[in-house]
Design a protein around this motif. Structure first.
Motif, PDB file in Angstrom:
ATOM      1  N   VAL A  28      -1.535  -6.095  -1.929  1.00  0.00           N
ATOM      2  CA  VAL A  28      -1.450  -4.794  -1.321  1.00  0.00           C
ATOM      3  C   VAL A  28       0.082  -4.509  -1.754  1.00  0.00           C
ATOM      4  N   GLY A  29       0.406  -3.228  -2.217  1.00  0.00           N
ATOM      5  CA  GLY A  29       1.921  -2.872  -2.444  1.00  0.00           C
ATOM      6  C   GLY A  29       2.028  -1.432  -2.608  1.00  0.00           C
ATOM      7  N   PRO A  30       2.933  -0.902  -3.044  1.00  0.00           N
ATOM      8  CA  PRO A  30       4.125  -1.835  -3.290  1.00  0.00           C
ATOM      9  C   PRO A  30       5.327  -2.014  -2.255  1.00  0.00           C
ATOM     10  N   GLU A  31       4.829  -1.189  -1.144  1.00  0.00           N
ATOM     11  CA  GLU A  31       5.749  -1.173   0.045  1.00  0.00           C
ATOM     12  C   GLU A  31       5.474  -1.971   1.304  1.00  0.00           C
ATOM     13  N   GLN A  32       4.498  -2.886   0.863  1.00  0.00           N
ATOM     14  CA  GLN A  32       3.966  -3.826   1.843  1.00  0.00           C
ATOM     15  C   GLN A  32       4.447  -5.462   1.700  1.00  0.00           C
ATOM     16  N   PRO A  33       4.793  -6.079   2.679  1.00  0.00           N
ATOM     17  CA  PRO A  33       5.002  -7.553   2.471  1.00  0.00           C
ATOM     18  C   PRO A  33       3.862  -8.125   1.786  1.00  0.00           C
ATOM     19  N   LEU A  34       3.976  -9.216   0.938  1.00  0.00           N
ATOM     20  CA  LEU A  34       2.882  -9.935   0.269  1.00  0.00           C
ATOM     21  C   LEU A  34       1.993 -10.402   1.220  1.00  0.00           C
ATOM     22  N   SER A  35       2.212 -10.672   2.452  1.00  0.00           N
ATOM     23  CA  SER A  35       1.198 -11.422   3.316  1.00  0.00           C
ATOM     24  C   SER A  35       0.217 -10.212   3.758  1.00  0.00           C
ATOM     25  N   THR A  36       0.552  -8.924   3.511  1.00  0.00           N
ATOM     26  CA  THR A  36      -0.513  -7.863   4.278  1.00  0.00           C
ATOM     27  C   THR A  36      -1.904  -7.920   3.696  1.00  0.00           C
ATOM     28  N   SER A  37      -2.703  -7.798   4.395  1.00  0.00           N
ATOM     29  CA  SER A  37      -4.087  -7.951   4.068  1.00  0.00           C
ATOM     30  C   SER A  37      -4.416  -6.361   3.971  1.00  0.00           C
ATOM     31  N   LEU A  38      -5.460  -6.238   2.939  1.00  0.00           N
ATOM     32  CA  LEU A  38      -6.085  -4.739   2.667  1.00  0.00           C
ATOM     33  C   LEU A  38      -6.394  -4.166   3.759  1.00  0.00           C
ATOM     34  N   ARG A  39      -7.013  -4.675   4.700  1.00  0.00           N
ATOM     35  CA  ARG A  39      -7.784  -4.086   6.103  1.00  0.00           C
ATOM     36  C   ARG A  39      -6.344  -3.622   6.900  1.00  0.00           C
ATOM     37  N   ASP A  40      -5.299  -4.789   7.023  1.00  0.00           N
ATOM     38  CA  ASP A  40      -4.009  -4.045   7.736  1.00  0.00           C
ATOM     39  C   ASP A  40      -3.379  -2.856   7.093  1.00  0.00           C
ATOM     40  N   ALA A  41      -3.242  -2.780   5.924  1.00  0.00           N
ATOM     41  CA  ALA A  41      -2.757  -2.010   4.931  1.00  0.00           C
ATOM     42  C   ALA A  41      -3.452  -0.310   5.335  1.00  0.00           C
ATOM     43  N   VAL A  42      -4.753  -0.616   5.091  1.00  0.00           N
ATOM     44  CA  VAL A  42      -5.565   0.484   5.510  1.00  0.00           C
ATOM     45  C   VAL A  42      -5.457   1.321   6.875  1.00  0.00           C
ATOM     46  N   LEU A  43      -5.383   0.223   7.741  1.00  0.00           N
ATOM     47  CA  LEU A  43      -5.363   0.537   9.463  1.00  0.00           C
ATOM     48  C   LEU A  43      -3.974   1.327   9.542  1.00  0.00           C
ATOM     49  N   ALA A  44      -2.939   0.626   8.732  1.00  0.00           N
ATOM     50  CA  ALA A  44      -1.523   1.082   9.059  1.00  0.00           C
ATOM     51  C   ALA A  44      -1.306   2.554   8.473  1.00  0.00           C
ATOM     52  N   ALA A  45      -2.037   2.966   7.550  1.00  0.00           N
ATOM     53  CA  ALA A  45      -1.715   3.884   6.546  1.00  0.00           C
ATOM     54  C   ALA A  45      -1.868   5.330   7.188  1.00  0.00           C
ATOM     55  N   GLU A  46      -0.980   6.346   6.725  1.00  0.00           N
ATOM     56  CA  GLU A  46      -0.969   7.611   7.254  1.00  0.00           C
ATOM     57  C   GLU A  46      -1.962   8.613   6.371  1.00  0.00           C
ATOM     58  N   ALA A  47      -2.436   9.545   7.135  1.00  0.00           N
ATOM     59  CA  ALA A  47      -3.095  10.587   6.026  1.00  0.00           C
ATOM     60  C   ALA A  47      -2.237  10.933   4.743  1.00  0.00           C
ATOM     61  N   ASP A  48      -2.846  10.939   3.608  1.00  0.00           N
ATOM     62  CA  ASP A  48      -2.171  11.521   2.250  1.00  0.00           C
ATOM     63  C   ASP A  48      -1.234  10.338   1.701  1.00  0.00           C
TER      64      ASP A  48
END
Length: 116
Positions: A14-34
């Motif tokens: 998950v990237g490009p602004e996420q650490p390599l260890s970030t799971s897709l679930r965590d990235a989606v839950l931390a995301a903001e609208a748009d």
């Protein structure tokens, strides 16, 4: 997930602004609208890769609505229990019981009863 080219296991980045260890679930839950998330599937055996971009269109939450959170938790627990039942007879009996309860519970009787 297996590589469509060679069948080897794929890694998901998950990237490009996420650490390599970030799971897709965590990235989606931390995301903001748009916000856009870039998902890369990589096969380290043959070199195949695919990049996808996801855009978070909107975010609906149940935070603060204790009844909705409790209901969602109970539905998850019920689904987990049902998934563990292998007997078709037992599942049919459970469904019949739920329908009988729904038909007699004034809180669930709204005139739009769709049974199969």
């Amino acid at each position: 997930m297996d590589c469509p080219a060679c069948g080897a296991p794929l890694t998901l980045e998950v990237g490009p602004e996420q650490p390599l260890s970030t799971s897709l679930r965590d990235a989606v839950l931390a995301a903001e609208a748009d916000e856009r998330l870039e998902i890369t599937r990589v096969c380290w055996d043959c070199g195949w890769q695919e990049v996808r971009q996801l855009r978070i269109e909107s975010i609906d939450t149940t935070a603060g609505d204790e009844a909705a959170v409790e209901r969602a938790t109970l539905i998850d627990e019920i689904n987990e229990e049902l998934a563990g039942i292998e007997s078709v007879d037992t599942l049919e009996e459970a469904l019949a019981t739920i329908r009988r309860h729904r038909d007699t519970d004034p809180a669930t009787t709204d005139g739009d009863d769709t049974t199969e």
